[in-house]
Design a protein around this motif. Structure first.
Motif, short mmCIF file in Angstrom:
data_model
loop_
_atom_site.label_atom_id
_atom_site.label_comp_id
_atom_site.label_asym_id
_atom_site.label_seq_id
_atom_site.Cartn_x
_atom_site.Cartn_y
_atom_site.Cartn_z
N THR A 1 0.85 -1.19 0.00
CA THR A 1 0.00 0.00 0.00
C THR A 1 0.89 1.24 0.00
OG1 THR A 1 -1.66 -1.20 1.28
CG2 THR A 1 -1.86 1.17 1.22
N LEU A 2 0.64 2.13 -0.97
CA LEU A 2 1.42 3.36 -1.11
C LEU A 2 0.50 4.56 -1.22
CD1 LEU A 2 4.01 2.27 -3.85
CD2 LEU A 2 4.41 2.48 -1.39
N PRO A 3 0.98 5.75 -0.84
CA PRO A 3 0.18 6.97 -1.04
C PRO A 3 -0.05 7.20 -2.55
CG PRO A 3 2.08 7.41 0.37
CD PRO A 3 2.25 6.03 -0.18
N GLN A 4 -1.20 7.75 -2.89
CA GLN A 4 -1.54 8.01 -4.29
C GLN A 4 -0.49 8.86 -5.00
OE1 GLN A 4 -4.14 6.58 -5.89
NE2 GLN A 4 -3.45 7.50 -7.80
N GLU A 5 0.06 9.85 -4.29
CA GLU A 5 1.08 10.73 -4.90
C GLU A 5 2.31 9.93 -5.33
OE1 GLU A 5 0.16 11.36 -1.46
OE2 GLU A 5 -1.60 12.38 -2.26
N PRO B 1 -2.30 0.97 -14.04
CA PRO B 1 -3.51 0.48 -13.40
C PRO B 1 -3.68 -1.03 -13.62
CG PRO B 1 -3.99 2.44 -14.70
CD PRO B 1 -2.58 2.02 -15.03
N ALA B 2 -4.25 -1.71 -12.60
CA ALA B 2 -4.46 -3.16 -12.69
C ALA B 2 -5.85 -3.54 -12.19
CB ALA B 2 -3.39 -3.89 -11.88
N GLY B 3 -6.81 -2.61 -12.24
CA GLY B 3 -8.18 -2.92 -11.84
C GLY B 3 -8.49 -2.53 -10.41
N GLN B 4 -9.52 -3.19 -9.86
CA GLN B 4 -9.97 -2.92 -8.50
C GLN B 4 -10.10 -4.22 -7.74
OE1 GLN B 4 -13.72 -0.85 -8.53
NE2 GLN B 4 -12.75 1.14 -8.67
N ARG B 5 -10.12 -4.08 -6.42
CA ARG B 5 -10.36 -5.21 -5.53
C ARG B 5 -11.21 -4.68 -4.38
NH1 ARG B 5 -5.19 -7.82 -2.87
NH2 ARG B 5 -5.10 -8.91 -4.84
N LEU B 6 -12.12 -5.52 -3.90
CA LEU B 6 -12.87 -5.16 -2.70
C LEU B 6 -12.03 -5.52 -1.49
CD1 LEU B 6 -16.47 -6.35 -3.61
CD2 LEU B 6 -15.56 -4.02 -3.62
N SER B 7 -11.92 -4.59 -0.55
CA SER B 7 -11.14 -4.81 0.66
C SER B 7 -11.97 -4.49 1.88
CB SER B 7 -9.90 -3.91 0.67
OG SER B 7 -9.00 -4.29 -0.33
N MET B 8 -11.73 -5.26 2.96
CA MET B 8 -12.42 -5.00 4.21
C MET B 8 -11.53 -4.16 5.11
SD MET B 8 -13.90 -7.54 7.19
CE MET B 8 -14.85 -8.51 6.05
N ALA C 1 -10.70 -2.13 8.85
CA ALA C 1 -10.69 -2.57 10.25
C ALA C 1 -12.07 -2.50 10.90
CB ALA C 1 -9.68 -1.75 11.05
N ASP C 2 -12.92 -1.55 10.44
CA ASP C 2 -14.26 -1.42 11.02
C ASP C 2 -15.28 -2.35 10.36
OD1 ASP C 2 -14.75 -0.27 8.54
OD2 ASP C 2 -15.40 1.67 9.34
N GLY C 3 -14.82 -3.21 9.44
CA GLY C 3 -15.70 -4.16 8.77
C GLY C 3 -16.31 -3.65 7.47
N ALA C 4 -16.12 -2.38 7.15
CA ALA C 4 -16.65 -1.82 5.91
C ALA C 4 -15.91 -2.43 4.71
CB ALA C 4 -16.49 -0.30 5.89
N ILE C 5 -16.67 -2.71 3.65
CA ILE C 5 -16.10 -3.24 2.41
C ILE C 5 -16.04 -2.09 1.41
CG2 ILE C 5 -16.36 -4.92 0.56
CD1 ILE C 5 -16.31 -6.63 2.90
N VAL C 6 -14.84 -1.82 0.89
CA VAL C 6 -14.66 -0.70 -0.03
C VAL C 6 -13.86 -1.14 -1.26
CG1 VAL C 6 -14.72 1.03 1.82
CG2 VAL C 6 -12.53 0.07 1.11
N PRO C 7 -14.13 -0.52 -2.43
CA PRO C 7 -13.31 -0.82 -3.60
C PRO C 7 -11.97 -0.09 -3.49
CG PRO C 7 -14.98 0.79 -4.16
CD PRO C 7 -15.23 0.39 -2.74
N VAL C 8 -10.90 -0.78 -3.88
CA VAL C 8 -9.55 -0.21 -3.83
C VAL C 8 -8.93 -0.34 -5.21
CG1 VAL C 8 -7.25 -0.49 -2.82
CG2 VAL C 8 -9.27 -0.83 -1.40
N GLU C 9 -8.38 0.77 -5.72
CA GLU C 9 -7.69 0.76 -7.01
C GLU C 9 -6.36 0.02 -6.86
OE1 GLU C 9 -8.77 1.97 -9.96
OE2 GLU C 9 -10.64 2.60 -9.03
#
Length: 88
Positions: free
Chosen positions: A40-44, A53-60, A62-70
């Motif tokens: 994991t790196l800062p966007q800058e 770019p290599a697509g997206q992945r859903l990640s959980m 620490a609070d249990g929320a599922i979010v898309p990650v580039e």
């Protein structure tokens, strides 16, 4: 072998990433033993290294929320070889 140190109860190493310009960029990295994903790196930094770019992945989170990650493709340089990795 990768050698690092423990500082403030956190394991730290240097990661060497190959930039689009062909140069190796040495970056400090914190080893998160509770994370089984990618680097994991800062966007800058992703933008300055011009990672592809290599697509997206859903990640959980620490609070249990599922979010898309580039995701992006990166190349880590180890003493014995280079390896393609996913970068978030």
């Amino acid at each position: 072998m990768i050698i690092g140190l423990v500082q403030d109860l956190a394991a730290r190493i240097k990661v060497e990433l190959l930039g689009e310009d062909g140069r190796i960029h040495s970056l400090p990295a914190l080893i998160d033993t509770g994370f089984n994903g990618c680097l994991t790196l800062p966007q800058e930094l992703i933008e300055s290294l011009r990672l592809k770019p290599a697509g997206q992945r859903l990640s959980m989170l620490a609070d249990g929320a599922i979010v898309p990650v580039e995701l992006f493709l990166g190349i880590v340089s180890f003493p014995e070889k280079q390896r393609e990795i996913l970068v978030a």
